[in-house]
Structures are given as C-alpha cells and as structure tokens.
Design a protein around this motif. Structure first.
Motif, PDB file in Angstrom:
ATOM      1  N   GLY A   1      63.880  46.506  54.736  1.00 25.85           N
ATOM      2  CA  GLY A   1      63.000  46.288  53.522  1.00 25.85           C
ATOM      3  C   GLY A   1      62.665  44.694  52.689  1.00 25.85           C
ATOM      4  O   GLY A   1      61.546  44.808  52.551  1.00 25.85           O
ATOM      5  N   GLU A   2      63.533  44.298  53.525  1.00 20.44           N
ATOM      6  CA  GLU A   2      64.072  42.951  53.087  1.00 20.44           C
ATOM      7  C   GLU A   2      63.368  41.832  53.422  1.00 20.44           C
ATOM      8  O   GLU A   2      63.714  40.856  52.992  1.00 20.44           O
ATOM      9  N   GLY A   3      63.282  42.512  55.313  1.00 16.41           N
ATOM     10  CA  GLY A   3      62.620  41.193  55.941  1.00 16.41           C
ATOM     11  C   GLY A   3      61.370  40.677  55.618  1.00 16.41           C
ATOM     12  O   GLY A   3      60.687  41.064  54.716  1.00 16.41           O
ATOM     13  N   ALA A   4      60.574  39.968  56.350  1.00 17.96           N
ATOM     14  CA  ALA A   4      59.205  39.553  55.692  1.00 17.96           C
ATOM     15  C   ALA A   4      58.454  40.588  56.177  1.00 17.96           C
ATOM     16  O   ALA A   4      58.870  41.852  56.768  1.00 17.96           O
ATOM     17  N   SER A   5      57.488  41.328  56.189  1.00 21.26           N
ATOM     18  CA  SER A   5      55.833  41.833  55.864  1.00 21.26           C
ATOM     19  C   SER A   5      55.493  41.781  57.180  1.00 21.26           C
ATOM     20  O   SER A   5      54.670  40.353  57.098  1.00 21.26           O
ATOM     21  N   LEU A   6      55.312  42.620  58.364  1.00 14.22           N
ATOM     22  CA  LEU A   6      54.685  42.445  59.295  1.00 14.22           C
ATOM     23  C   LEU A   6      53.120  41.970  58.682  1.00 14.22           C
ATOM     24  O   LEU A   6      52.577  42.814  58.080  1.00 14.22           O
ATOM     25  N   ARG A   7      52.504  41.535  60.143  1.00 11.34           N
ATOM     26  CA  ARG A   7      51.435  41.462  60.040  1.00 11.34           C
ATOM     27  C   ARG A   7      50.229  40.726  58.926  1.00 11.34           C
ATOM     28  O   ARG A   7      48.685  40.760  59.077  1.00 11.34           O
ATOM     29  N   ASP A   8      51.043  39.961  58.332  1.00  9.27           N
ATOM     30  CA  ASP A   8      50.365  39.222  57.150  1.00  9.27           C
ATOM     31  C   ASP A   8      50.912  37.932  56.305  1.00  9.27           C
ATOM     32  O   ASP A   8      50.516  37.382  55.730  1.00  9.27           O
ATOM     33  N   ASP A   9      52.430  37.817  57.205  1.00 10.29           N
ATOM     34  CA  ASP A   9      52.599  36.667  57.091  1.00 10.29           C
ATOM     35  C   ASP A   9      53.263  36.403  55.229  1.00 10.29           C
ATOM     36  O   ASP A   9      53.454  35.410  55.553  1.00 10.29           O
ATOM     37  N   TYR A  10      53.700  37.623  54.904  1.00  9.55           N
ATOM     38  CA  TYR A  10      54.294  37.403  53.852  1.00  9.55           C
ATOM     39  C   TYR A  10      55.470  37.485  54.065  1.00  9.55           C
ATOM     40  O   TYR A  10      56.370  37.907  54.644  1.00  9.55           O
ATOM     41  N   TYR A  11      56.403  36.104  53.585  1.00 10.25           N
ATOM     42  CA  TYR A  11      57.470  36.087  53.983  1.00 10.25           C
ATOM     43  C   TYR A  11      58.203  34.765  52.515  1.00 10.25           C
ATOM     44  O   TYR A  11      58.187  33.632  52.608  1.00 10.25           O
ATOM     45  N   ASP A  12      59.293  35.580  51.769  1.00 12.57           N
ATOM     46  CA  ASP A  12      58.790  34.889  50.154  1.00 12.57           C
ATOM     47  C   ASP A  12      60.624  34.290  50.334  1.00 12.57           C
ATOM     48  O   ASP A  12      60.657  33.601  49.172  1.00 12.57           O
ATOM     49  N   ASN A  13      61.441  35.084  50.473  1.00 14.12           N
ATOM     50  CA  ASN A  13      62.560  34.697  50.562  1.00 14.12           C
ATOM     51  C   ASN A  13      62.702  34.296  49.261  1.00 14.12           C
ATOM     52  O   ASN A  13      64.195  34.004  48.763  1.00 14.12           O
TER      53      ASN A  13
END
Length: 422
Positions: A217-229
């Motif tokens: 659940g804490e990886g990047a959200s696919l297909r929308d470039d959501y990658y928050d660290n």
C-alpha cells in the motif's frame, strides 16, 4: 459514481493542508470586541500502530499577548476537518478514510511559548483524524488533502483582562517529529527513500543500518505518477520503531533507510533488488556505516522483498526479518515467488513473524513454509494481532516488530538483530 467510504481501515501518509479561515461569529464578536487578528495554526500528528492521525492543533497565539489560561475551555474553539483524495477517483472506485467531520476538542492549554494547543479526540479505529486514504482499485495509500476550519465560539482574555477575538485562522504545516526526523532523498536510479540519521554526539566508529521495506500500500500509485516518499513512514510504525530512543540504544545508534517502490516490490523483485542495493551503497558512501551490520526487515510485500534481497545478495545482510512475507503466489495456480531451492539456500540469519489469523497472506504456504526451509531460521507465530487492548486486522503483525515484542529464549528481536554481524 464515486463512492467515498468514511472508515479508517488502512491508515497512512499525510498531506499538508490548504489554508482554512473563518471569522468569529458576528454575535460573539460584538459581545467581546474584535482585535482583527489573523492567527496561523499547525496540525500536530502522531503515527499510531494503525497509522497516522492528527492529535492536536497549535494556534500561534503569542502575538496576541499573554493569554489568561483561565479563559480557555474546551468550548472556546470548534474544529472541523475535511480530508479528500489528492488525485481523482474513478467512477465506481472507492477511497477509504476520506471524511468531513467535526473534531471534538478534549483539552485546551497554553504551551511553554504561550501558544494555544487544542488536544483532539483520536484513537485506534477512530474515523475522522487520519492523514491517509486507501484507493481500492490501486491498492495504494495516498496523503489526503487536509483542510481544517477553526471557529472561535467563546471569549478569551489576555492576562490584563482585555478581551481577544480572532478574525481568521490560517492553516500551516503538518508536523510530526518522528516522521520529520527522516530526511528526503532520491537515488541516482530515481528511487525515493527516507533516511534517519542517528545522533553522533559522543559516538565513535561506524554505525549499523536497518533497511525497512514497506508493504504494497505504500508504493507509488500506479497510472497517475503519484509517488510521494511519505506514506512509508505514516502508514504504520514499521520504520519509525527503529528510530525510537529504545531501538537506537539497542543498536548503539543506527541509520534507518526506507526505500519507496516505484510500484510494488512483488511486481519485479529481481529488478528492484539492485536499486535497493544502490541506496544502501549510497548511504554507506556518505555516512560512517558498518557494512558488517546491515539489516533488512519488511512487511507483507516488503516481507517478500526482505527474503528476495537475501537470495540475490547472500553476503550483504547481517540479519533479515520478514513480517507476513509472501512466498507463494496469492493468485491460485500462480508461480512460486521465491522457490523452495532459493529458500533452502538462504544463509542470512532470518527471523520470520506472522499471525495465524492473517486474512491476506496465509501463514502456512508463506511464513511457515519459509521457516521449514530456511536453515536455522526463527519464527514467531501469533494467534492474532492485539496491542494495548485493541485488536487489529490479522495481517498487521508488523505492529509486533515495531514494538520489539517477538522473543526467542528470552531474547527479543531487536536485540537479536543488533547482535548479528555479517
């Protein structure tokens, strides 16, 4: 249609909120005068075992002059909170833990600076205080956009007896000292990670490293470039546990490295392994690291990746602690993710943790099977996940590792890790 679900099942990452302002109600303002003051406020968060929640608000009241604490009651201010997804939710999809609620004020006080602190009702399983939302179709947590509205509903006074009214409230930062102690980084390959640096005062020699690998659940959200660290630290206490004073004392000061997958570890463990290794090498180049004492731990998807790392790099880690890790495919008839031969060939000291009632990763074909094959491995098998009287989802056995609960022959897991050398 989009179906928001107001419940807090999976709880993670926080977002900085938008400015929120409300004027004092006219009738109240006329009753005790108006200063026209604009006051900023911060949201103060804490990561509970079930995830991060906003637990209090600090109003920057020092500029108003010394406030008489006797004029403050839990009814002096009303707090309303709204939390929404930072990315669009597809029609028919669901996001868990959005909310639009009043937050009860349980206590009010002045801090040492003279700012006003509003303590809010919070707790495990409580709806309306979390900082993360879980998007069902993506299987990912995202930082919710938080908008807090504060209204002054009763008079307050300065110590000299003069009334004070606040014209507007402006939302500021989200503060969480445990999370904020981790710095932000991006590796040369583009993988984001967070890093806790131990206190160097009075210390001599190189320090150990603990690598924490997050769940799916804490990886990047696919297909929308959501990658928050961010979600890797806010979803649970897995990484934070190793940065607590207790853990730092046990490890004699350890760096805690928290890589974030660009998708999810199980998508391609062989591809991600060298990217994680690159981050470890980068930290070792920049800091005084004892490369004999590099440890890896992770939960669920990260439990799989912890095992995978020890098959790809058999001489890198001093210990490995996979929690509810995945070995067998979760899809019926799917391929084994880590083969029996790979498990039998693991030479890294390994301590596996899971709960019998795990509804997501069945213990028998995964943790128990791995324990049977990994030479000299240890295993802690709980009946259920209960902490401080609250029963959690059986998959959340990482709570036990984060609290240093597992033990074997009188030795707890953190002490066991700290004693291992490559």
């Amino acid at each position: 249609m989009v179906t928001p679900v107001n419940r807090r099942t999976v709880l993670l990452a926080a977002g900085a909120g938008a400015a929120a302002g409300l004027s004092l109600p006219v009738t109240a303002a006329r009753a005790h005068g108006r200063t026209g003051a604009k006051v900023g406020f911060t949201l103060n968060a804490r990561v509970l075992d079930g995830g991060e929640q906003i637990v209090s608000i600090t109003l920057g009241a020092t500029r108003l002059g010394p406030i008489d604490p006797a004029s403050l009651t839990t009814g002096t201010f009303a707090v309303h909170a709204r939390a929404t997804s930072p990315i669009p939710i597809a029609e028919g999809d669901q996001i868990f833990s959005e909310y639009d609620v009043d937050r009860p004020v349980t206590a009010i006080r002045l801090d040492r600076r003279g700012d006003i602190v509003l303590d809010l009702a919070y707790g495990e399983g409580q709806v309306g205080g979390g900082t993360l939302g879980y998007i069902l179709s993506r299987g990912r947590n995202v930082r919710l956009d938080l908008a807090y509205t504060i209204t002054q509903t009763a008079p307050i006074r300065r110590r000299d007896g003069r009334p004070v009214s606040i014209a507007s409230f402006v939302q500021g930062k989200l503060l969480n000292p445990e999370v904020d102690a981790f710095s932000h980084h991006v590796s040369r390959s583009g993988m984001k990670y967070r890093l806790y640096t131990p206190d160097r005062r009075g210390a001599h020699g190189p320090r150990p490293v603990v690598v924490w690998l997050h769940g799916g659940g804490e990886g990047a959200s696919l297909r929308d470039d959501y990658y928050d660290n961010e979600t890797t630290l806010r979803a649970n206490r897995g990484a934070l546990g190793f940065a607590t004073p207790e853990a730092q004392r046990i490890f004699s000061g350890a760096y805690v490295v928290v890589p974030q997958s660009t998708s999810f570890w199980m998508e391609d463990g062989s591809r991600f392994a060298p990217l994680i290794r690159e981050i470890v090498a980068e930290v070792a180049r920049r800091h005084p690291v004892d490369e004999r004492r590099v440890h890896v731990a992770g939960c669920s998807n990260g439990g799989y990746m912890s095992l995978k790392m020890t098959t790809v790099y058999p001489r890198l880690f001093a210990s490995s602690v996979p929690v509810c890790g995945i070995v067998a495919s979760l899809t019926p008839g799917g391929p084994q993710l880590i083969t029996d031969a790979e498990l039998a060939g693991i030479t890294t000291p390994t301590w596996l943790i899971t709960s019998r009632d795990d509804p997501t990763v069945p213990p028998e074909p995964n943790t128990i099977h791995a324990h049977d094959l990994i030479p000299r491995s240890l295993m802690t098998l709980y009946d259920q996940v209960v902490w401080n009287g609250h029963r959690f989802n059986g998959h959340w056995s990482w709570i036990y590792l984060a609290r240093n609960d597992p033990s074997s022959n009188g030795t707890r897991v953190w002490q066991w890790m700290a004693a291992r050398r490559r």
